[in-house]
Design an enzyme around this catalytic site. Sequence first.
Site, PDB file in Angstrom:
ATOM      1  N   ASP A  92       0.853  -1.169   0.000  1.00 14.05           N
ATOM      2  CA  ASP A  92       0.000   0.000   0.000  1.00 14.05           C
ATOM      3  C   ASP A  92       0.901   1.235   0.000  1.00 14.05           C
ATOM      4  O   ASP A  92       2.060   1.178   0.389  1.00 14.05           O
ATOM      5  CB  ASP A  92      -0.902  -0.017   1.234  1.00 14.05           C
ATOM      6  CG  ASP A  92      -2.040   0.976   1.134  1.00 14.05           C
ATOM      7  OD1 ASP A  92      -2.161   1.649   0.098  1.00 14.05           O
ATOM      8  OD2 ASP A  92      -2.811   1.073   2.106  1.00 14.05           O
ATOM      9  N   GLY A  94       0.532   4.275   1.550  1.00 10.82           N
ATOM     10  CA  GLY A  94       0.445   5.253   2.624  1.00 10.82           C
ATOM     11  C   GLY A  94      -0.804   6.099   2.507  1.00 10.82           C
ATOM     12  O   GLY A  94      -1.115   6.890   3.394  1.00 10.82           O
ATOM     13  N   ASP A 146      -2.795   8.011  -2.918  1.00  7.90           N
ATOM     14  CA  ASP A 146      -4.096   8.624  -3.186  1.00  7.90           C
ATOM     15  C   ASP A 146      -4.543   9.413  -1.972  1.00  7.90           C
ATOM     16  O   ASP A 146      -3.968   9.318  -0.891  1.00  7.90           O
ATOM     17  CB  ASP A 146      -5.142   7.564  -3.563  1.00  7.90           C
ATOM     18  CG  ASP A 146      -5.321   6.504  -2.479  1.00  7.90           C
ATOM     19  OD1 ASP A 146      -4.368   6.287  -1.703  1.00  7.90           O
ATOM     20  OD2 ASP A 146      -6.390   5.888  -2.405  1.00  7.90           O
ATOM     21  N   ASP A 265      -7.956  -7.501   0.395  1.00  2.00           N
ATOM     22  CA  ASP A 265      -7.114  -7.612   1.585  1.00  2.00           C
ATOM     23  C   ASP A 265      -7.914  -7.100   2.769  1.00  2.00           C
ATOM     24  O   ASP A 265      -8.810  -6.264   2.606  1.00  2.00           O
ATOM     25  CB  ASP A 265      -5.832  -6.782   1.443  1.00  2.00           C
ATOM     26  CG  ASP A 265      -6.092  -5.310   1.731  1.00  2.00           C
ATOM     27  OD1 ASP A 265      -5.775  -4.854   2.852  1.00  2.00           O
ATOM     28  OD2 ASP A 265      -6.640  -4.611   0.856  1.00  2.00           O
ATOM     29  N   CYS A 303     -12.128 -28.548   8.156  1.00  2.00           N
ATOM     30  CA  CYS A 303     -11.066 -27.558   7.986  1.00  2.00           C
ATOM     31  C   CYS A 303      -9.706 -28.217   8.218  1.00  2.00           C
ATOM     32  O   CYS A 303      -9.507 -28.894   9.224  1.00  2.00           O
ATOM     33  CB  CYS A 303     -11.254 -26.396   8.956  1.00  2.00           C
ATOM     34  SG  CYS A 303      -9.970 -25.132   8.814  1.00  2.00           S
ATOM     35  N   CYS A 305      -6.815 -26.798   8.912  1.00  2.00           N
ATOM     36  CA  CYS A 305      -5.842 -25.993   9.654  1.00  2.00           C
ATOM     37  C   CYS A 305      -5.472 -26.648  10.982  1.00  2.00           C
ATOM     38  O   CYS A 305      -6.200 -27.493  11.511  1.00  2.00           O
ATOM     39  CB  CYS A 305      -6.379 -24.578   9.881  1.00  2.00           C
ATOM     40  SG  CYS A 305      -7.496 -24.410  11.287  1.00  2.00           S
ATOM     41  N   CYS A 308      -7.930 -26.627  13.996  1.00  2.00           N
ATOM     42  CA  CYS A 308      -9.053 -27.560  13.994  1.00  2.00           C
ATOM     43  C   CYS A 308      -8.639 -28.984  14.352  1.00  2.00           C
ATOM     44  O   CYS A 308      -9.458 -29.903  14.297  1.00  2.00           O
ATOM     45  CB  CYS A 308      -9.780 -27.506  12.650  1.00  2.00           C
ATOM     46  SG  CYS A 308     -10.741 -25.973  12.472  1.00  2.00           S
ATOM     47  N   HIS A 333      -6.643 -20.284  11.734  1.00  2.58           N
ATOM     48  CA  HIS A 333      -7.924 -20.813  11.266  1.00  2.58           C
ATOM     49  C   HIS A 333      -8.657 -19.799  10.387  1.00  2.58           C
ATOM     50  O   HIS A 333      -9.162 -20.144   9.304  1.00  2.58           O
ATOM     51  CB  HIS A 333      -8.827 -21.191  12.442  1.00  2.58           C
ATOM     52  CG  HIS A 333     -10.237 -21.495  12.008  1.00  2.58           C
ATOM     53  ND1 HIS A 333     -10.596 -22.686  11.434  1.00  2.58           N
ATOM     54  CD2 HIS A 333     -11.353 -20.708  11.985  1.00  2.58           C
ATOM     55  CE1 HIS A 333     -11.876 -22.642  11.096  1.00  2.58           C
ATOM     56  NE2 HIS A 333     -12.354 -21.458  11.420  1.00  2.58           N
TER      57      HIS A 333
END
Length: 368
Positions: A92, A94, A146, A265, A303, A305, A308, A333
């Site tokens: 990004d 700023g 921007d 994001d 799941c 992960c 889990c 998770h």
Amino acid sequence: MFDFQLSHRDATTGARRGVFVTPHGPVQTPGFMPVGTQGTVKGVTIDQVAATGAHMILGNTYHLALRPGHETVRRLGGLHAMSGWDGPILTDSGGFQVFSLDAINKVTEQQVTFRSHIDGAMIELTPEYSVEIQEALGSDVVMVLDHVVALPAEKEVVVDAMARSIRWAKRCLDAATRDDQARFAIVQGGLDTELRMQCARELSAMDFNGYAVGGLSVGEAPSEMYRITEATTPELPVEKPRYLMGVGRPIDLLESVARGIDLFDCVMPTRNGRNGFGFTDAGPIKLRNAVHREDTRPLEEDCPCIACRHSRGYLRHLFNAKEMLGPILLSIHNLTYYQRVMQGARDAIEQDRFAEYVADKKAGWGEA
């Protein structure tokens, strides 16, 4: 070095399936980027981030310029080498800090002047300097600087910020020197569809590699965000990726994919994870609630992960005991869940059943 390949469009919505090719690898779209503001996704190792299924992560120009300093990052081999992430990175510019730190900055036509929230030092961030910092960081995608304003705002304030954002975008484009970095413009215009369309058309006339929709998810109703996104995307080049910045809840991702957005994001998966809030197909789970005290079930049965592998009761215990493992596991998770939602979206688009996929998810989340 950069290419965006659209492989399929959903038959009944604006959803698009594609691949954004970068020097550090491909990004499957629609896709979600975990936020690593200061060179780290909070509480999660870079290997764990990769294991969630993420293809691309995000870093922040303002924060990294302050600490450790972009020249330090350069000397450490760039953001990829410093963080250990070998996939694509977007930084990004700023610009969001123009909004989030408005109490400690001043905007002029030339620049944004910040007073550092760390030590009070003055920072003068011009479009050219934002590009210089991002070139030192070595990200794959450089965002233009921007001017983001809080909403709602008077129309003249929104028009002024939008016009400045267009001028700053051109300055960023002119300042860029690296061929191995893509440059994304950012559409502004508040909640005015005509201004958004005008901004999108003017930026589309410039030679950017991709286009973002910025200045949303800053307190407006979700329906307003959807309305603006739906009006903006048709004005952007079909053959280039579209990125909705800072969004958001799983339902927001899917609603925006339906309106033609490719990349997202948000800090929500990790921020909520640190606070005991888990995302699931059956809706959110607040792990600190007493109902989970002796619950032997995982957060989600299917799941993959590492969180889990444990029971809800154990995860609740970790949070109540203030053990750092609780926020770590739940962050993993949530990041995994977001990637699973995006993978499901990509599969559904390829099969022309995206509307059905969204309806099923909304029913599970209680959003129908």
